[in-house]
Design an enzyme around this catalytic site. Structure first.
Site, PDB file in Angstrom:
ATOM      1  N   TYR A 183       0.816  -1.218   0.000  1.00  0.00           N
ATOM      2  CA  TYR A 183       0.000   0.000   0.000  1.00  0.00           C
ATOM      3  C   TYR A 183       0.850   1.270   0.000  1.00  0.00           C
ATOM      4  CZ  TYR A 183      -4.420  -2.535   0.631  1.00  0.00           C
ATOM      5  OH  TYR A 183      -5.521  -3.335   0.462  1.00  0.00           O
ATOM      6  N   ASN A 221     -13.682  -3.637   3.072  1.00  0.00           N
ATOM      7  CA  ASN A 221     -14.277  -3.750   1.732  1.00  0.00           C
ATOM      8  C   ASN A 221     -13.877  -5.027   0.990  1.00  0.00           C
ATOM      9  OD1 ASN A 221     -11.712  -3.038   1.043  1.00  0.00           O
ATOM     10  ND2 ASN A 221     -12.256  -1.166  -0.043  1.00  0.00           N
ATOM     11  N   GLU A 280       2.593  -5.891  -7.921  1.00  0.00           N
ATOM     12  CA  GLU A 280       1.895  -6.511  -6.792  1.00  0.00           C
ATOM     13  C   GLU A 280       2.042  -8.032  -6.822  1.00  0.00           C
ATOM     14  OE1 GLU A 280      -1.548  -3.014  -6.508  1.00  0.00           O
ATOM     15  OE2 GLU A 280      -2.123  -5.065  -6.963  1.00  0.00           O
TER      16      GLU A 280
END
Ligand code: IDP
Ligand code: MG
Length: 148
Positions: A49, A112, A126
């Site tokens: 992140y 979420n 990623e």
């Protein structure tokens, strides 16, 4: 073919929604080419992140993503990055459209349920954070000719 990194987040694992979320993406036609369950540590979470570092929600986000096991999956398919994002829905589940994973299954932006890469370039970075090249399987499915 495009690849996207999906994370089934700790809330989804805790709520027993991992199967439902994976099933939705599979039924769409996306192919699982790598998968592992793990608990991220703080360093890994901060790297994943990194673009959100400095934002008000960053510390909460890191705390949340390391709070329990997650499932990391590489989904492959035509326009896989966009397909996953469409199916995940808007970041805030309260605003996400019905029919999307977040719209149907979530209530809160901090919980979420799913991460999906937002671009091909980010997907590649990623995926490298969670998987080695050998972890990514290349195989044919008989059904692919009925999907494409
Ligand atoms: P995305 O997951 O839809 O790509 P991003 O903007 O990349 O959304 O944010 C990454 C994650 O950070 C979100 O999935 C959500 O868990 C969390 N997040 C984003 N904005 C907020 C916020 O305003 N409050 C709390 N958490 C947030
Ligand atoms: Mg994002």
């Amino acid at each position: 073919m495009e690849k996207s990194l999906v994370l089934i987040k700790p809330d989804a694992v805790q709520r027993g929604l991992a199967g439902e979320i994976i099933s939705r993406l599979e039924r769409k036609g996306l192919k699982i080419v790598a998968m592992r369950m793990l608990r991220m540590d703080e360093a890994m979470a901060r790297r994943h992140y990194a673009i959100h570092e400095g934002k008000a929600f960053f510390d909460d986000l890191v705390r949340f993503i390391v709070s329990g096991p997650i499932i990391a999956i590489v989904f492959q398919g035509r326009h896989a990055v966009d397909a996953v994002r469409q199916m995940a829905g808007a970041t805030d589940p309260a605003r996400a459209q019905t029919g999307t994973i977040r719209g149907d299954l979530g209530m809160d932006i901090g919980h979420n349920l799913i991460h999906g890469s937002d671009s091909l370039e980010n997907a590649s970075d990623e995926i490298d954070l969670f998987f080695t090249a050998e972890d990514i399987l290349s195989y044919d499915r008989e059904t692919d000719r009925w999907i494409y």
